[in-house]
Design a protein around this motif. Structure first.
Motif, short mmCIF file in Angstrom:
data_model
loop_
_atom_site.label_atom_id
_atom_site.label_comp_id
_atom_site.label_asym_id
_atom_site.label_seq_id
_atom_site.Cartn_x
_atom_site.Cartn_y
_atom_site.Cartn_z
N GLY A 98 0.85 -1.19 0.00
CA GLY A 98 0.00 0.00 0.00
C GLY A 98 0.88 1.22 0.00
N ASN A 99 0.29 2.34 0.13
CA ASN A 99 1.06 3.56 0.23
C ASN A 99 0.09 4.62 0.64
OD1 ASN A 99 2.34 6.03 -0.32
ND2 ASN A 99 3.75 4.98 -1.69
N ARG A 100 0.37 5.24 1.77
CA ARG A 100 -0.60 6.20 2.30
C ARG A 100 -0.81 7.36 1.35
NH1 ARG A 100 2.30 10.59 4.99
NH2 ARG A 100 4.45 10.17 4.45
N LEU A 101 0.12 7.55 0.40
CA LEU A 101 0.00 8.69 -0.50
C LEU A 101 -0.81 8.38 -1.75
CD1 LEU A 101 3.68 9.94 -0.21
CD2 LEU A 101 1.69 10.72 1.08
N ARG A 111 -4.57 1.68 -4.73
CA ARG A 111 -3.90 0.76 -3.80
C ARG A 111 -4.23 -0.67 -4.17
NH1 ARG A 111 -4.19 3.74 2.07
NH2 ARG A 111 -4.22 5.83 1.23
#
Ligand SMILES: Cc1ncc(C[n+]2csc(CCOP(=O)(O)OP(=O)(O)O)c2C)c(N)n1
Ligand code: SF4
Ligand SMILES: [Mg+2]
Lengths: 542, 344
Positions: B17-20, B26
């Motif tokens: 994932g990637n919070r950005l 995602r």
């Protein structure tokens, strides 16, 4: 027996009844490791922490995290020699993260948006005298105000900033930036007294009823060497020279200027001489170019501006407009030794940049503060041998950089705070270092560093315009996102995704993760695949 | 038309994932509400790549179909570790019949759904490499030929793991198994044998054939999603390291799969109607030794009596894959979700 559908003879139970956590011999545990940049920062900045905020474009939050430790991001983003970048783990992937450039971007962003420093703390009634308004004194004033102490800041000069104003040329640190960041600290309610030369520490302390004193008097005297010189020769030291230029009363140096020394001050002096109209600015240094203590970037910039170098040379004699240089060679141990070969060089002025010393007259008169080898002796909380009197910055044994001084200011503020409250400084144990072996860099995309633009060389010749320019927002964001967040979870969901047993629970926005030890078999994939090394495997006690 | 990839640079671009990233960009696996088609408590070994690969693939299939999937399973580890009486790990409709007939059973399920007019429910059939390339091979080929509406997934751990690590036609040359022992001048599995099922599937001209590994989740999920956009027979071949059978550390499962791809030993590509349409380029060129040394099934190639000749032979196989699929590229390899291409 309850009724089941046609042809179904068994009830279905869930495998969740089977607690596979009992197979485990090692358990994954989330940890925070210390990023090498943070570890290397003399001002103790939480660099990874503020880059984390900057990565999401939250520049105000990033700036707030930064000024927790250092109130001068726009200044630091210009003049810090960034040991953080030397330590950065990304060096081993491609190139260091441009931490300094992002710091400057945040500093400039805050100035442009008028962001204010945090409010001063509730008044404690304790009074602190800070002597010297350079980076150490100003940083101490900032932190002391946040703790709620009254601060009087005195300086012998007419303006605040110390060496940041009188030592660092404006093409490296524009004065509007310097003034704005200093003003923000003073606005927190610091009582400033300028043009005041402290004569007697003890008396000043008593008169003002100060509970503690912080001496941040710097090292403002240029070192002299004895060089035989004729009467008509013009010899001056770099500290005085740069100070006069900063005061806008530059001395007449003539066309050909020789600077003696190999440090950053030598470069500053030579580059300043060029800007004042010297057609030749020659640095004479007794060792080789590689051995120069000056920082590489500055050297490249100086050479680009037409400064020339004569390394392996010493000045033996100055006579009128000619100096005599003796050539040196390196001996087997790598030390320079004289060759007996001489050469004459035309010079209208010689600037000595051979190091700086602290003016000790005040301290020697006082007699209570222990001085050794020309520097003030201090304990780990920066207290001197005189109770309640602390010292920091260039006047104590340390690397003489503005960033170290800022760090000293914070440390002294903590020491002073503990002292006036009659407690001892709480020491926090450092986390284990997030060294490169802890990372799994596969997960970071390949991204080369953004170069900072520089002012065209032709535009640098006769003015003090800033040479290194800032990053655009886009580039600053890109650069921040190159950070690998060493040792600190950045919520990439990898552990949550890679567990074959669904034993990692995601706690929601910013809530990070938790291991479900009922089902975790201890395979270790989460720790192995954590990009930033924020999970460790710990043996189970069986 | 020249195509230039736009690179998506940021912290953890290749991570789950990637919070950005926006939610839509995602992975399915990063979603706290993912299906978890296989629940906790299953009895797969520590670090089992097959348990992981199956969850990756089926959760993605669930997302792609709006949670309308029926799975048919052949006999093998995946079936055995997920359903010991009286428990099951399956949180989706799931059926098991025999070792060799999963493609045929899936054909039947697809036919039944068609008769009932349920074209919303999609069929996934799955098996280990033994169940796919060996005993299920005839049934699978028939399923391809009839173009039945089934996505068949092979979880390739390169051997009959459930019965104690015997050789299959997907076991690599030189690997030690219970039936290819380390004896004689040619220790381990023989060279020049075995079947390349993805290419055999392509020869059937089915709509979609792809390979993937558990090391590139973005890629794996994109392939499942793509597969679900077609009707008819489709084939997905996923490399799933088996710590027990390969003798690799349980923590290295994903890393080993990554090296299989980076060395070129396991080419990752996709094909439509018999034609290769994309390949995953090698990002960090890696010699085969690095991959082999992590696995005890290849230990006899190193150590006291090393066999560099055999290692070279394996490297030649990797080189041939690199050549055949064009796996090397000067270009920077961007993460799958960043591989948006633009015309320049
Ligand atoms: C007709 C038949 N022959 C043999 C077996 C025994 N058997 C069960 S699983 C298995 C091996 C499965 O290998 P693979 O398909 O590769 O799956 P894996 O266990 O490796 O995931 C075998 C031989 C069986 N169940 N049925
Ligand atoms: S033997 Fe291999 S495939 Fe089977 S459960 Fe264990 S690790 Fe998984
Ligand atoms: Mg198998």
């Amino acid at each position: 027996m309850n009724k089941r559908p046609f042809a179904i003879t068994l009830d279905v139970g869930s495998s969740r009844a089977n607690h596979t956590g009992s197979w485990r011999v090692e358990r994954p545990v989330y940890v925070d490791r210390l990023p090498p940049c943070n570890n290397a920062c003399p001002a103790g900045e939480n660099i990874q922490g503020w880059l984390y905020e900057a990565e999401s474009g939250n520049y105000e939050a990033a700036w707030r995290a930064l000024v927790e430790e250092n109130p001068f991001p726009a200044i630091m983003g210009r003049i810090c020699f960034h040991p953080c970048e030397t330590a950065c783990n990304r060096v081993q992937v491609d190139e260091a993260v441009g931490i300094n450039a992002v710091e400057r971007f945040l500093g400039d962003y805050a100035l442009a948006h008028g962001l204010r420093l945090p409010h001063p703390g509730a008044a404690t009634g304790h009074r602190v005298l800070v002597v010297g308004a350079g980076p150490a004194g100003l940083s101490a004033a900032y932190h002391l105000r946040r703790m709620g102490h009254y601060v009087r800041l005195v300086d012998s000069s007419p303006k605040l900033g110390g060496m940041m104003r009188y030592g660092i040329p404006a093409y490296r640190l524009p004065r509007d930036v310097l003034d704005a960041e200093i003003a923000r600290v003073i606005d927190m309610g610091v009582d400033v007294v300028l043009d005041h030369n402290v004569q007697d520490i003890e008396r000043e302390r008593e008169l003002g009823n100060f509970d503690a004193v912080f001496l941040a008097v710097g090292a403002q005297l240029g070192k002299r060497v004895d060089i035989p010189a004729g009467d008509s020769s013009k010899i001056l030291d770099a500290v005085t020279f740069l100070h006069q230029v900063a005061d806008e009363r530059p001395p007449m140096l003539g066309r050909r200027v020789v600077v003696y020394g190999g440090g950053d001050t030598a470069l500053d002096a030579a580059r300043t001489a060029r800007r004042l109209g010297a057609t030749e600015a020659v640095i004479v240094y007794r060792r080789t170019q590689d051995q120069m203590p000056a920082h590489g970037e500055e050297l490249t910039q100086a050479l680009g501006e037409g400064v020339t170098l004569r390394w392996l040379s010493t000045i033996n004699q100055v006579d009128g407009d000619t100096i005599m240089i003796e050539k040196m060679r390196l001996n087997a141990e790598g030390f320079p030794e004289a060759t007996g070969e001489f050469e004459a060089l035309g010079a209208d002025a010689v600037v000595l940049a051979l190091g700086q010393e602290t003016d000790l007259t005040l301290l020697e008169r006082d007699g209570r503060v222990e001085v050794k080898d020309g520097v003030v002796q201090v304990a780990s909380d920066l207290m001197t041998s005189d109770r309640g009197v602390f010292a920091g910055g260039d006047a104590v044994p340390a690397n003489r950089t503005a960033t170290v001084a800022v760090g000293h200011g914070k440390k002294a503020a903590r020491g002073i705070d503990a002292f006036v409250r009659g407690v001892s400084v709480e020491s926090v144990a450092k986390h284990e270092l997030a060294s490169f072996e802890h990372l799994n860099t596969w997960y970071y995309s390949d991204a080369e560093r953004t170069q900072r633009p520089e002012l065209e060389k032709v535009r640098r010749q006769d003015n003090f315009e800033e040479v290194v320019l800032g990053l655009t927002e886009r580039n600053a964001l890109f650069e921040a996102r190159r950070c690998m967040s060493c040792g600190n979870c950045f919520e990439c969901d990898n552990c949550f995704g890679v567990c074959p047993d669904n034993a990692v629970m995601k706690l929601g926005a910013n809530g990070k993760y938790e291991i479900d030890y009922d089902f975790c078999k201890g395979c270790g994939i989460c720790a192995r695949e954590c990009p930033c090394g924020a999970i460790t495997m710990v043996p189970e006690l069986i | 038309m020249t195509r230039r990839p736009i690179h998506f640079y940021q912290v953890g671009s290749f991570a789950v994932g990637n919070r950005l990233l926006s939610d839509g960009e995602r992975t399915v696996q990063s979603d706290a509400a993912r299906t978890n088609s296989i629940d906790s408590g299953h009895r797969a070994c520590q670090g089992c790549g097959e348990a992981l690969g199956a969850r990756y693939a089926l959760d993605a299939a669930m997302r792609a179909t709006g949670n309308r999937v029926v799975a048919v399973n052949a006999t093998g580890c995946l079936e055995v570790f997920s359903t010991p009486y009286p428990e099951t790990s399956w949180r989706i409709p799931w059926l098991h019949s025999l070792f060799g007939n999963a493609p045929a059973v899936a054909t039947g399920v697809a036919a039944a759904l068609r008769v009932k007019g349920r074209d919303d429910v999609r069929v996934v059939s799955q098996a280990g490499d033994g169940g796919t390339v060996d005993i299920g091979f005839g049934a699978l080929s028939g399923m391809f030929e009839r173009n039945d509406d089934v996505l068949f997934i092979c979880y390739d751990n390169e051997g009959y793991m459930n019965t104690g690590v015997q050789r299959s036609a997907a076991t690599p040359p030189a690997a030690r198994t219970a039936t290819t022992e380390v004896v004689g001048p040619h220790p381990g599995n023989a060279f020049g044998q075995g079947k390349d099922l993805p290419r055999i599937a392509m020869a059937h001209d089915v709509a979609y054939v792809a390979t993937a590994t558990v090391a590139d989740l973005h890629d794996l999920e994109a392939k499942v999603e793509r597969a679900m956009q077609f009707r008819g027979a489709r084939y997905l071949h996923i490399l799933v390291p088996c710590p027990l059978g390969w003798g690799s550390d349980s923590s290295e499962t994903i890393h080993v799969a990554r090296l299989a791809k980076e060395t070129g030993l396991f080419p990752v590509f996709e094909a439509e109607y018999g034609v290769v349409t994309s390949v995953s380029k090698i990002r960090r060129v890696t010699p085969v030794e690095e991959y082999l040394k992590l696995q005890r099934r290849f230990a006899h190639l190193f150590g006291k009596n090393p066999r560099p000749d055999i290692v070279t032979h394996l490297q030649e196989i990797a080189n041939r894959n690199i050549e055949r699929y064009g796996l090397r590229d000067e270009e920077v390899v961007a993460p799958r979700h960043a591989r948006t291409e633009v015309e320049v």
